[in-house]
Design an enzyme around this catalytic site. Structure first.
Site, short mmCIF file in Angstrom:
data_model
loop_
_atom_site.label_atom_id
_atom_site.label_comp_id
_atom_site.label_asym_id
_atom_site.label_seq_id
_atom_site.Cartn_x
_atom_site.Cartn_y
_atom_site.Cartn_z
CD1 TRP A 1 -2.67 1.58 0.48
CD2 TRP A 1 -2.07 1.81 2.63
NE1 TRP A 1 -3.42 2.58 1.03
CE2 TRP A 1 -3.07 2.74 2.35
CE3 TRP A 1 -1.54 1.77 3.92
CZ2 TRP A 1 -3.56 3.64 3.29
CZ3 TRP A 1 -2.02 2.65 4.86
CH2 TRP A 1 -3.02 3.57 4.56
CG ASP B 1 -1.78 -2.46 7.68
OD1 ASP B 1 -2.80 -2.33 8.39
OD2 ASP B 1 -1.57 -1.77 6.66
CB ALA C 1 -6.31 -2.43 6.60
CE LYS D 1 -10.45 0.95 3.81
NZ LYS D 1 -9.09 0.81 4.03
C1 LIG Z 1 -3.20 -1.87 3.78
C2 LIG Z 1 -3.88 -0.75 4.49
N1 LIG Z 1 -3.48 -0.43 5.72
C3 LIG Z 1 -4.05 0.56 6.42
C4 LIG Z 1 -5.08 1.29 5.89
C5 LIG Z 1 -5.59 2.41 6.76
O1 LIG Z 1 -6.89 2.63 6.85
P1 LIG Z 1 -7.48 3.78 7.78
O2 LIG Z 1 -6.36 4.65 8.22
O3 LIG Z 1 -8.44 4.49 6.91
O4 LIG Z 1 -8.11 3.07 8.92
C6 LIG Z 1 -5.54 1.02 4.59
C7 LIG Z 1 -6.59 1.82 3.96
O5 LIG Z 1 -6.79 1.86 2.78
C8 LIG Z 1 -4.92 -0.04 3.88
O6 LIG Z 1 -5.30 -0.38 2.65
#
Ligand SMILES: Cc1ncc(COP(=O)(O)O)c(C=O)c1O
Length: 397
Positions: free
Chosen positions: A127, A208, A210, A243
């Site tokens: 990401w 991570d 998510a 999500k």
């Molecule tokens: C791999 C990954 N990590 C972390 C996040 C972080 O999401 P948020 O900060 O919106 O909770 C995302 C969001 O797209 C993601 O795709």
């Protein structure tokens, strides 16, 4: 002051969203932005969240500060969700954070405090926001190979070979499930091998998570995290609720750390909270308070789980339908990997020029690396979309 600055490059996904909005073509398709969408293209508020917000409105009697770690009841519930009800809570500490990004950011800072100049290994690709989030803490990043664009599979041997060369104490960022951007995930045997390598080489896992609940199910998607937690002496986990509770803009996630024992965990936790204090002081409360209400109530938990499962199944069936349509249009099985992938994303393997051609000539929008959001696939026009893709990418690879 500001005369020393030059403009930061525009965010590519935000720019793409703007282009999509301004595109007058009625049949345009948005596969770019990374939020879940239903069949009508909306990102609705989940029923359990709406209900919990109503209860919160009735029950909440103050908006005074909650504290640097957020709400301890929310944090305890999140330990159950991520690590399972049998988790060894004595060595786990949790801090509510502003989204998964906030959790990643404070954990990266904690790593830098613990080990100045630490090396954090990131998957190639990963990401894109991982790079600035982690580097902002002043750590060095290195890449490990992860995805084979030709087969759509994880390059597991190459990944392991690279990580065998990592130095003891190096940090490795792993996607807990639903790898973004590729959709290609480790299987159980591969997680086992990773855990073994981490223990034998003394590597520090930074996971991570998510998209828990978007891949194979809430429990199944936590397999890797729970396995590592049962094997390694120390680790960090950043979980996002954006999500799986669809509370994106309300900003809630959790930063977890596992210590060798309770005393070590307490010391590291005090440093984590001191990092948070220096960065944003305290996390936002609203969605965390709503999620706490859901997780404390059997009926609301059941409603949330069932809606999440419907969303998950929709993504799985869109993957299958799209892979079938691409098989019909290309007379080949070269896109079958899309059905095997899990989560919201897959990389279809188009070049940046082909991605641009799809946008310009067919009104199909995706990120430049050909990442598609499967939740944005139009279920009633999968063959038309597949035909557009094959007309641009060619029948054979
Ligand atoms: C791999 C990954 N990590 C972390 C996040 C972080 O999401 P948020 O900060 O919106 O909770 C995302 C969001 O797209 C993601 O795709």
């Amino acid at each position: 002051m500001f005369e020393t600055l030059t403009a930061a490059p525009p965010d590519k996904i935000i720019a793409l969203m703007g282009q999509f909005r301004e595109d007058p073509r009625p049949g345009k398709i948005d596969l770019g932005v990374g939020v879940y969408k239903d069949a009508k293209g909306n990102t609705p508020i989940m029923a359990a969240v709406r209900e919990a917000e109503k209860l919160l409105y009735e029950r909440q009697s103050t908006k005074t500060y909650v504290g640097m770690a957020g709400d301890p009841v929310f944090n305890a519930a999140m330990i159950g969700l991520v690590f399972g009800e049998d988790a060894d809570r004595a060595r786990i500490r949790a801090a509510q954070a502003p989204g998964g990004s906030g959790a990643l950011r404070i954990l990266a800072e904690l790593i830098a405090r613990s080990k100045p100049g630490a090396t954090v290994w990131l998957s190639d690709p990963t990401w894109p926001n991982h790079v600035p989030l982690v580097r902002a803490a002043g750590v060095t990043t290195k890449d490990y190979p992860y995805f084979d664009a030709a087969t759509g599979m994880v390059r597991f041997d190459a990944m392991m070979m690279a990580l065998k060369k990592a130095a003891p104490g190096d940090v490795v960022l792993l996607h807990g499930c639903c790898h973004n951007p590729t959709g290609a995930n480790l299987d159980h045997g591969q997680w086992e091998a990773v855990a073994e390598l981490f223990v034998s080489r003394g590597l520090f896992p930074f996971v991570d998570l998510a998209y828990q609940g978007f891949g194979d199910g809430l429990e199944e998607d936590a397999f890797g995290v729970r396995l590592l937690a049962s094997r390694v002496p120390e680790m960090a986990v950043a979980a996002s609720c954006s999500k799986n509770f669809a509370v994106y803009r309300d900003r809630v996630g959790t930063a977890f750390l596992l210590g060798k024992g309770a005393a070590e965990a307490d010391i590291a936790y005090s440093q984590l909270l001191s990092v948070a204090r220096g960065m944003y002081s305290m996390p936002p409360d609203h969605a965390a308070a709503a999620i706490r209400i859901i997780l404390e109530d059997k009926g609301l938990t059941a409603s949330w789980k069932s809606e999440l499962e419907t969303m998950r199944q929709r993504m799985v069936s869109l993957r299958e339908g799209f892979a079938d349509a691409l098989r019909r249009q290309s007379n080949s099985d070269r896109f079958d990997f899309i059905a095997r992938h899990r989560g919201m994303f897959s990389r279809i393997g188009a070049t940046p020029e082909q991605v641009e051609k799809l946008r310009a000539e067919h009104g199909v929008y995706m990120v430049g690396d050909s990442r598609i959001n499967v939740a944005g696939l139009p279920e009633d026009r999968l063959d038309t979309l597949a035909a557009s893709i094959i007309s641009v990418m060619g029948e054979t690879a």
